[in-house]
Design a protein around this motif. Structure first.
Motif, PDB file in Angstrom:
ATOM      1  N   LYS A 104      48.848  30.301  36.174  1.00  9.88           N
ATOM      2  CA  LYS A 104      47.717  31.093  35.676  1.00  9.88           C
ATOM      3  C   LYS A 104      47.344  30.652  34.265  1.00  9.88           C
ATOM      4  O   LYS A 104      46.161  30.486  33.932  1.00  9.88           O
ATOM      5  CB  LYS A 104      48.080  32.573  35.682  1.00  9.88           C
ATOM      6  CG  LYS A 104      46.970  33.483  35.159  1.00  9.88           C
ATOM      7  CD  LYS A 104      47.410  34.947  35.161  1.00  9.88           C
ATOM      8  CE  LYS A 104      46.304  35.838  34.595  1.00  9.88           C
ATOM      9  NZ  LYS A 104      46.737  37.266  34.539  1.00  9.88           N
ATOM     10  N   SER A 156      45.613  27.264  34.312  1.00 12.24           N
ATOM     11  CA  SER A 156      44.211  27.386  34.720  1.00 12.24           C
ATOM     12  C   SER A 156      43.350  27.911  33.585  1.00 12.24           C
ATOM     13  O   SER A 156      42.243  27.410  33.341  1.00 12.24           O
ATOM     14  CB  SER A 156      44.101  28.313  35.934  1.00 12.24           C
ATOM     15  OG  SER A 156      44.819  27.799  37.031  1.00 12.24           O
ATOM     16  N   GLN A 157      43.857  28.927  32.886  1.00 10.96           N
ATOM     17  CA  GLN A 157      43.087  29.522  31.787  1.00 10.96           C
ATOM     18  C   GLN A 157      42.866  28.511  30.661  1.00 10.96           C
ATOM     19  O   GLN A 157      41.749  28.389  30.136  1.00 10.96           O
ATOM     20  CB  GLN A 157      43.815  30.759  31.257  1.00 10.96           C
ATOM     21  CG  GLN A 157      43.782  31.939  32.206  1.00 10.96           C
ATOM     22  CD  GLN A 157      44.552  33.134  31.664  1.00 10.96           C
ATOM     23  OE1 GLN A 157      45.551  32.982  30.966  1.00 10.96           O
ATOM     24  NE2 GLN A 157      44.104  34.331  31.997  1.00 10.96           N
ATOM     25  N   GLU A 180      43.017  25.220  30.866  1.00  7.99           N
ATOM     26  CA  GLU A 180      42.130  24.156  31.356  1.00  7.99           C
ATOM     27  C   GLU A 180      40.667  24.568  31.238  1.00  7.99           C
ATOM     28  O   GLU A 180      39.817  23.771  30.826  1.00  7.99           O
ATOM     29  CB  GLU A 180      42.466  23.805  32.806  1.00  7.99           C
ATOM     30  CG  GLU A 180      43.702  22.938  32.971  1.00  7.99           C
ATOM     31  CD  GLU A 180      43.975  22.605  34.423  1.00  7.99           C
ATOM     32  OE1 GLU A 180      43.321  23.209  35.304  1.00  7.99           O
ATOM     33  OE2 GLU A 180      44.844  21.747  34.686  1.00  7.99           O
TER      34      GLU A 180
END
Length: 507
Positions: free
Chosen positions: A359, A362-363, A365
């Motif tokens: 998570k 992803s954040q 990125e």
């Protein structure tokens, strides 16, 4: 190892034997001592061993105290990697020059007594130095001691046995110029002698204080100037806050100096310079504004990155804490449960930790991509503005060249008729006698001017885009490294608990 003349050289076997010997005297047992690595040693005594050269000490990276006194050392060397050193004793050697101490920024005690040193030098980096012993050397000039005033933490000084200690008012001088010193030449400095020293050298102290203040002001001004220039470089607009670009265009143009003798040409050049400078300053100011905007976006990214990472780490810590508590309870009740149930719990922990990490990946990125887009737009806008202004600069150059051609053609006719050129010198008139040459020189200068403007434009835009690309790449690489460390930590943690569970249910 002994060489000619009884010289002793430091060998690995010697160091190993000394480390073992000295450690035996302490609380560590023999079996542990023999396995002690050089990088773990904190104190090393190599005194009174006839050593002639400092060497082979680079592995002692944790060393805080080093004694090399009573040897045959002539040169201070081989100490640069001992960055943790706090106490260094090189007394009773044959050293003639203070050197090789630049990296010893943690040094607090330095003993160089009983050597052959004539000058105090190369000590500016020893800002933490508290005690300095220079007794029985060959220091002659008392005034050179003032170079130590930069070392604000000096508490103990010793210069006895040096020629300078025989100078009149030696002690009062040292005490006056080093008010923080508590011990001088092994004697306590009381308040009464401090008062005498202050009165004796009051005028010199005031003068020195004023010099220090002026020096400090100059240093601060230089730092501020360097910081400002660095900001200009970071904004890609250095040397655009004035007529620098214009002057660069004309600095290698000897013909231009002669042509300026013609009033019409001088007037055109003045106007061209004025307009060109205005455009450069406009671009300079725009560049600084854009730089602040870009920096604000980067700072915002790092703030968000820190908050997001801290939030995930807090959740990971909570999960690990809960499992640790669960595991402690398990140890008390393991007989009533099976290993499979708890292995499932460990698998859940691993899954939750990995989910949190993915998570976070992803954040971050998304944050990096957003920053990339925003900075690309900013760089694009700035590049467009720069291109527009540089295009105007080229237009000014084109107009200037066109007018120059007209003025030069007119002047050539005047020179040929010997009319209206009475104020021109003979060497300037000679320039206008060959029309083909002078017009060719004008064209060449014009092309060079355009090339300089174009080069500055390309340089600015290329650097701006390269900065953005480097920043994004660095952020991505840093995130990959962080992710690898976290995944490794999760794997290590889970493996540890898995091993503990296996031990628990194997009993």
């Amino acid at each position: 190892m002994c060489g000619k003349g009884g010289k002793v050289y430091i060998t690995e076997d010697m160091l190993r034997a000394i480390v073992v010997e000295q450690s035996k005297k302490g609380p560590t047992g023999r079996n542990q001592v023999e396995q002690l690595e050089f990088c773990e040693v904190q104190k090393l005594d190599l005194g009174s061993r006839h050593i002639s050269r400092i060497e082979r000490l680079w592995e002692f990276t944790s060393l805080t105290t080093l004694h090399l006194n009573n040897n045959n050392i002539q040169k201070m060397e081989g100490l640069s990697r001992l960055t943790t050193l706090k106490c260094l004793n090189l007394s009773f050697n044959n050293i003639v020059k203070i050197e090789g101490l630049e990296s010893l920024k943690k040094l607090e005690e330095l003993n160089l007594s009983d050597n052959r040193i004539t000058v105090l030098e190369n000590m500016d980096s020893l800002e933490k130095l508290v005690s300095f012993n220079m007794a029985n050397n060959v220091l002659k000039n008392l005034r050179q001691v003032c170079c130590l005033k930069k070392l604000k933490n000096l508490f103990t000084l010793n210069f006895c046995g040096n020629p300078l200690s025989e100078e009149e008012n030696y002690k009062l001088f040292i005490i006056a110029f080093f008010p923080n010193v508590k011990y001088l030449d092994y004697r306590y400095v009381n308040s009464e002698i401090k008062k005498q020293a202050s009165v004796k050298f009051n005028i010199e102290l005031e003068k020195l204080s004023q010099e220090d203040l002026e020096r400090e002001k100059k240093t601060e001004a230089l730092k501020a100037q360097q910081a400002e220039l660095q900001t200009h470089v970071d904004a890609f607009v250095e040397s655009l806050n004035g007529s620098f670009l214009f002057e660069h265009m004309f600095k290698d143009d000897p013909l231009e100096n002669k042509l300026q003798s013609v009033p019409e040409i001088a007037a055109q050049l003045f106007t061209f310079k004025q307009k060109m400078t205005e455009l450069c300053v406009q671009l300079f100011e725009t560049g600084l504004v854009e730089h602040r905007r870009r920096q604000a976006e980067v700072n915002s990214f790092f703030t968000s990155h820190s908050l997001t990472t801290a939030d995930i780490m807090q959740k990971e810590t909570k999960l690990l804490g809960e499992f640790e508590k669960y595991f402690k309870e398990l140890k008390k009740e393991s007989a009533a449960t099976s290993q499979t149930d708890h292995t499932d719990e460990l698998t859940k922990l691993q899954k939750h930790l990995l989910t949190l990490e993915f998570k976070l990946i992803s954040q971050i990125e998304m944050m990096i991509k957003k920053l990339d887009v925003v900075l690309s737009e900013m760089i694009g806008t700035f590049s467009e503005t720069a291109q527009e202004i540089f295009a105007q600069c080229r237009e000014l150059e084109d107009k200037y060249h066109e007018k120059m051609q007209g003025i030069v053609t007119s002047t050539i006719e005047k020179v040929s008729r010997h009319h209206g050129v009475e104020d021109l010198s003979d060497d300037v008139k000679m320039v206008f006698l060959d029309k083909e040459t002078v017009m060719g020189a004008l064209t060449t200068a014009h092309e060079n001017h355009l090339l300089i403007i174009r080069d500055r434009e390309n340089q600015m835009i290329t650097r701006a885009n390269a900065w953005k690309s480097r920043l994004i790449k660095k952020l991505q690489e840093k995130e990959i490294q962080r992710n690898r460390k976290v995944l490794s930590h999760i794997t290590t943690c889970v493996d540890h608990y898995d091993e503990e569970l296996h031990k628990l249910f194997s009993r």
